[in-house]
Enzyme design. Structure first.
Site, PDB file in Angstrom:
ATOM      1  N   SER A 196       0.721  -1.152  -0.047  1.00 52.78           N
ATOM      2  CA  SER A 196       0.064   0.109   0.003  1.00 52.78           C
ATOM      3  C   SER A 196       0.926   1.159  -0.003  1.00 52.78           C
ATOM      4  O   SER A 196       1.479   1.593  -1.169  1.00 52.78           O
ATOM      5  CB  SER A 196      -0.876   0.168   1.362  1.00 52.78           C
ATOM      6  OG  SER A 196      -1.937   0.836   1.167  1.00 52.78           O
ATOM      7  N   ASP A 254      10.075   5.577  -9.651  1.00 57.96           N
ATOM      8  CA  ASP A 254       9.554   6.127 -11.207  1.00 57.96           C
ATOM      9  C   ASP A 254      10.360   7.624 -11.512  1.00 57.96           C
ATOM     10  O   ASP A 254      10.596   7.714 -12.717  1.00 57.96           O
ATOM     11  CB  ASP A 254       8.116   6.401 -10.845  1.00 57.96           C
ATOM     12  CG  ASP A 254       7.472   4.933 -11.271  1.00 57.96           C
ATOM     13  OD1 ASP A 254       7.966   4.164 -11.691  1.00 57.96           O
ATOM     14  OD2 ASP A 254       6.028   5.199 -11.239  1.00 57.96           O
ATOM     15  N   LYS A 311      -0.706  -4.078  -3.631  1.00 59.11           N
ATOM     16  CA  LYS A 311      -1.767  -3.785  -3.125  1.00 59.11           C
ATOM     17  C   LYS A 311      -1.807  -2.162  -3.819  1.00 59.11           C
ATOM     18  O   LYS A 311      -1.415  -1.108  -3.283  1.00 59.11           O
ATOM     19  CB  LYS A 311      -1.975  -3.435  -1.533  1.00 59.11           C
ATOM     20  CG  LYS A 311      -3.401  -2.876  -1.321  1.00 59.11           C
ATOM     21  CD  LYS A 311      -3.375  -2.963   0.372  1.00 59.11           C
ATOM     22  CE  LYS A 311      -4.780  -2.376   0.676  1.00 59.11           C
ATOM     23  NZ  LYS A 311      -4.966  -0.967   0.515  1.00 59.11           N
TER      24      LYS A 311
END
Length: 553
Positions: free
Chosen positions: A293, A304, A318
């Protein structure tokens, strides 16, 4: 001719809009009718059961079971929270409650203190790990379930209570004042050497970002100019805290995560809004299969933007967002309302719960359907299966004897005895029991049950079981017995074979008696493969730069 052509061009779309509107209205009405009908059936059923069932029923319990069964059909994260569980739910999301500040549990002989948290009433009053709880105020709790003992220890802040415990052979009584307890999101941070800082982030409750910020600023003031952020075993929590933590390392105005759901009001793009604390400090993030999460948002966003090297194992996967909705009678429901997407555009949700419901078994996204995305530097990352680290670290494997010694509480009990006999030890990172102490541990085990099956024994047992089904079993039975005799393990021999492993586990458990949770975490960093690998990146910035700029395939 032109006027005649215009009429049907306008008329047909108008009719289509009216038809679709009427169809949508009918579909909506049908759905509302189905909801009303089934709610009425459910209410009628409960009333009739209460009237006619042969035994007395508990309507609250029965309805709660029905609600939970219904929600289990959706996903594991959509759950009903009745009024009596609201306090526990609030503690999970805020990390706050009122009590003595200690983890308790049952080790077979009764309820005991497993970990008093530093700075809170239990620890400051002098309660220690392995203290058996005999009484809370005047209530005898020696044989009560742990949950009941926990409730007795909790209560309004600033209220007094007394606890009677058995420590070794002594019965002791402590007077405490309950306090508001705020569990730390950062249970430990420190320097691993003159330049390398380390932050363990265990949760994402309220103030998680403030705790990480304070730890980072403190480490930098002590001379740390490179950092390991440990998100292993972090189950996640508040999305807003994840965004703020990412903002500590990347510039203002950058997208961190966006949520997309069925309703417009859950669709939102979260961006960094502050000046970062340090956008250049070399950074390695540790993750594993229990990082989920919000932890995945932090790790994924930093990956990223090519801001950190990720080391460890693939995260949980998740990518679902939950919203808490109030219901009548102070109850609540936590509902999955959206999926989240990190900066590259990928969603990391690993299980397709819609298809799982249809199929009856867990459906994960197959590799062939996983889509590729690119980081800021053009490295390939993929969706659909959690966050994949830049550098994989194999899971540490322990010998069966180690599992058995831990499960049988022999490690725990010896550490307690060691604590009673030794007033102090060295610091957590350098402490290790001596060979003499290890020999004492071996004597401690004499007469205690810690039998187990080794991996080889299990393989031979499986071979024998399969062979029994074959016609030629009688011909090879003697050979199988000979093999079994040769691989029959010696517990005493394994204590020597796996001495280094058992000594490390013992040492970490002993450290917890003197330095509590913080010390246990610090002691565990010694010979930690993921930490050791992280250091190689932080010590070799050329290696880090290459990893963050060369396209992943």
């Amino acid at each position: 001719m032109i006027p005649k052509l215009k009429k049907p061009i306008v008329f047909i779309p108008l009719m289509l809009v009216l038809f679709l509107g009427a169809f949508a209205f009918q579909v909506k009405n049908d759905k509302l009718f189905a909801l009303a009908k089934n709610i009425d059936i459910f209410a009628t059923l409960i009333r009739e059961l209460d009237s006619y069932y042969v035994d007395e029923i508990d309507p609250d319990k029965l309805v709660t079971i029905g609600i939970n069964a219904m929600l289990e059909e959706l996903d594991p994260y959509t759950e009903y929270i009745p009024e009596e569980e609201s306090a526990d739910f609030r503690m999970l999301t805020t990390g706050e409650y009122a009590g003595i500040g200690a983890l308790i549990g049952n080790r077979g002989g009764g309820n005991m203190i497993l970990m008093p948290y530093t700075g809170f009433p239990a620890q400051t009053a002098g309660l220690r790990i392995a203290d058996y709880i005999l009484k809370v105020n005047s209530v005898d709790v020696a044989k009560k379930p742990t949950s009941e003992v926990s409730e007795l220890l909790k209560g309004p802040a600033n209220t007094p209570l007394t606890i009677k415990v058995l420590r070794d052979k002594d019965t002791l009584e402590f007077a405490l004042i309950r306090k508001k307890i705020t569990l730390k999101n950062v249970p430990f941070y420190g320097k691993l050497d003159d330049k390398t800082g380390y932050i363990k982030l265990a949760d994402f409750t309220t103030n998680a970002s403030t705790e990480v910020r304070n730890a980072l600023v403190n480490l930098k003031s002590q001379g740390a100019d490179r950092l390991i952020l440990d998100l292993r075993d972090n189950p996640g929590g508040l999305l807003s805290e994840a965004v703020e933590i990412v903002n500590l390392f990347i510039p203002k105005g950058k997208e961190v995560v966006k949520t997309l759901g069925k309703l417009q009001n859950v669709n939102y793009t979260y961006k960094t809004s502050k000046t970062p604390v340090d956008k250049d400090i070399p950074l390695v993030v540790l993750i594993n299969e229990r990082s989920a999460s919000a932890a995945e948002i932090v790790a994924g966003a930093l990956q990223d933007y090519d801001r950190a090297v990720l080391v460890g194992r693939k995260s949980f996967g998740k990518g679902l967002v939950q919203t808490t909705i109030p219901l009548s009678y102070n109850s609540q429901v936590k509902v999955t309302t959206a999926k989240y997407y990190i900066p590259s555009g990928r969603c990391i949700q690993a299980i397709d719960y819609a298809k799982t419901r249809e199929n009856g078994s867990v459906i994960t996204v197959p590799d062939s359907l996983r889509k590729s995305f690119k980081t800021a530097n053009g490295r390939i990352v993929r969706d659909g299966a959690g966050i994949e680290p830049d550098e994989l670290v194999s899971e540490v494997s322990y010998a069966p004897i180690s599992y058995t010694l831990v499960a049988g509480n022999h490690i725990f009990d010896f550490a307690t005895q060691y604590f009673y006999k030794h007033k102090s030890i060295s610091d957590p990172l350098t402490f290790s029991i001596s060979d003499k102490d290890y020999e004492e541990f071996k004597k401690f085990l004499v007469g205690k049950e810690y039998d187990y099956t080794t991996y080889v024994e299990k393989s031979v047992q499986d071979l024998e079981r399969y062979a029994e089904k074959e016609a030629y079993f009688g011909d090879i039975k003697a050979q199988l017995e000979a093999i079994k005799a040769k691989v029959n393990h010696s517990k005493e021999g394994d204590l020597d074979t796996y001495k280094a492993e058992v000594k490390k586990i013992l040492s970490e458990e002993i450290v917890s008696r003197y330095y509590f949770q913080e010390g246990m975490i610090e002691a565990g960093l010694d010979q930690d493969p993921a930490v050791d690998l992280a250091k190689t990146y932080l010590f070799d910035l050329a290696k880090t730069t290459k990893t963050l700029t060369v396209a992943r395939k």
